[in-house]
Design an enzyme around this catalytic site. Structure first.
Site, short mmCIF file in Angstrom:
data_model
loop_
_atom_site.label_atom_id
_atom_site.label_comp_id
_atom_site.label_asym_id
_atom_site.label_seq_id
_atom_site.Cartn_x
_atom_site.Cartn_y
_atom_site.Cartn_z
CD GLU A 32 -0.73 -4.60 -3.86
OE1 GLU A 32 -0.85 -4.92 -5.04
OE2 GLU A 32 -1.68 -4.39 -3.10
CB SER A 146 -8.57 -12.69 -4.28
OG SER A 146 -7.21 -12.37 -4.51
CE LYS A 165 -9.18 -4.38 -3.64
NZ LYS A 165 -8.01 -4.99 -3.40
N1 PSU Z 1 -5.41 -3.08 -2.48
C1 PSU Z 1 -5.64 -1.84 -2.94
N2 PSU Z 1 -5.74 -1.68 -4.29
C2 PSU Z 1 -5.52 -2.71 -5.16
C3 PSU Z 1 -5.26 -4.02 -4.66
C4 PSU Z 1 -5.22 -4.14 -3.30
O1 PSU Z 1 -5.81 -0.92 -2.16
O2 PSU Z 1 -5.52 -2.49 -6.36
C5 PSU Z 1 -4.98 -5.19 -5.59
C6 PSU Z 1 -4.00 -6.11 -4.85
O3 PSU Z 1 -2.88 -6.26 -5.70
C7 PSU Z 1 -4.73 -7.41 -4.67
C8 PSU Z 1 -5.54 -7.44 -5.92
O4 PSU Z 1 -3.85 -8.49 -4.54
O5 PSU Z 1 -6.04 -6.07 -5.97
C9 PSU Z 1 -6.63 -8.48 -5.88
O6 PSU Z 1 -7.06 -8.73 -7.18
P1 PSU Z 1 -8.05 -9.95 -7.50
O7 PSU Z 1 -9.31 -9.56 -6.78
O8 PSU Z 1 -8.21 -9.95 -9.00
O9 PSU Z 1 -7.42 -11.17 -6.94
MN MN Z 2 -10.34 -13.00 -8.95
#
Ligand code: PSU
Ligand code: MN
Length: 310
Positions: A32, A146, A165
């Protein structure tokens, strides 16, 4: 670059490497771009992006870093585009699967999250994807879950991740994965890993100790009509952070986000940047180690799963 149209006419652009791999049947691993653009600071992010691609190659697979560039979903990026994405990351949009159409129709650029990357990868037959940690259920009662979880449930792809995370509500995230029907397989672990640490206290139902066992289960899951599989691969032991230290720092970062009214798409990047600051870069070193471990495992897994036929 090789341009192909999916069966409904949306143009997808494969890099030369990925196009050749797809025709030859060489296994491809998706990576990604949000982790590069928004998850890690310049210039570490470029080094790490290259290291992830290298780890996939060392395992005998071809890396495909995915992003949307001027409205065109790109599957595999050349060195110059990867560098631009890393350098201008903060200015770039962050696209989940929901946002793809907006960028394609308006010819704008965006880094892709786990959800958008999974959907685009799957459209070109990629079955294996490595990330750092997927998104999940945020802490508190904001209702922020998410889209990664829903997209994974719908998309037949194996995502290798160091759990989720630890800035998230991990018990709720694991429950939601089950609710949505995402199969979670612990790799050499009985517990859901907490990104910066190997354990979370949350027991998993399934564990696999070899790549062959993972692949056999995943292939069967898809034969039964199943969707996304989360391979939970803990951070390497020598890179693990101290649990109490990281927990305290996460709690203060979340309190600060609340005080500054940071929410939605900006929340995850804000928390990661804050953690990097307060840990003096230790969180970035850990993130790098776990992401590289995931890319290496994904490379091995892709060798067994292969790509979907073109
Ligand atoms: N994993 C990491 N660092 C990141 C992310 C994942 O180690 O920055 C990113 C991924 O792209 C994941 C996103 O899909 O954070 C999730 O964002 P949100 O919580 O806004 O859905
Ligand atoms: Mn979100």
């Amino acid at each position: 670059m090789i341009s192909i149209a999916d069966n409904r006419g949306v143009e997808l652009v494969l890099s030369q490497d990925v196009g050749v791999a797809r025709s030859a049947g060489t296994p491809i691993v998706a990576l990604e771009s949000t982790i590069v653009a928004h998850g890690l600071p310049w210039p570490d992010n470029l080094d790490i992006a290259k290291e992830l691609e290298g780890a996939v190659r060392d395992a005998g697979a071809v890396p495909a870093t995915i992003a949307i560039v001027e409205g065109r979903p790109r599957i595999g990026l050349d060195a110059a585009t990867l560098e631009l994405l890393a350098q201008d990351g903060a200015k770039l949009s962050k696209a989940g699967a929901i946002d793809i159409a907006v960028h394609v129709a308006r010819k704008t650029s965006a880094a892709t999250t786990v959800s958008a990357t999974s959907v685009l990868a799957s459209k070109v037959g990629i079955r294996t994807f490595a990330t750092g940690g997927i998104g999940g259920v945020h802490r508190g009662d904001s209702g922020d879950v998410s889209h990664d979880l829903v997209a994974l449930a719908r998309t037949p792809i194996a995502v290798v991740s160091a759990g989720a995370k630890s800035i998230l509500d991990l018990p709720r995230t694991v429950e939601m994965l089950e609710t949505l029907g995402v199969l979670v397989l612990g790799f050499n672990t009985n517990e859901f890993p907490a990104f910066y640490t190997r354990t979370s206290g949350i027991q998993l139902d399934h564990r696999a100790d070899t790549v062959a066992d993972l692949a056999a289960i995943i292939r069967t899951h898809w034969a039964l009509g199943g969707g996304g599989v989360l391979v939970a691969n803990p951070i390497p032991e020598d890179a693990e952070l101290d649990g109490d230290m990281i927990t305290a720092n996460i709690e203060s970062a979340i309190a600060e986000a609340n005080a500054r009214d940071v929410y939605g798409k900006r929340l995850t990047p804000f928390l990661l940047a804050r953690l990097a600051e307060v840990t003096g870069g230790a969180s970035i070193r850990a993130n790098r180690a776990l992401a590289v471990g995931n890319a290496a495992l994904a490379g091995q897994l892709a060798a067994q799963l292969g790509n979907a036929p073109p």
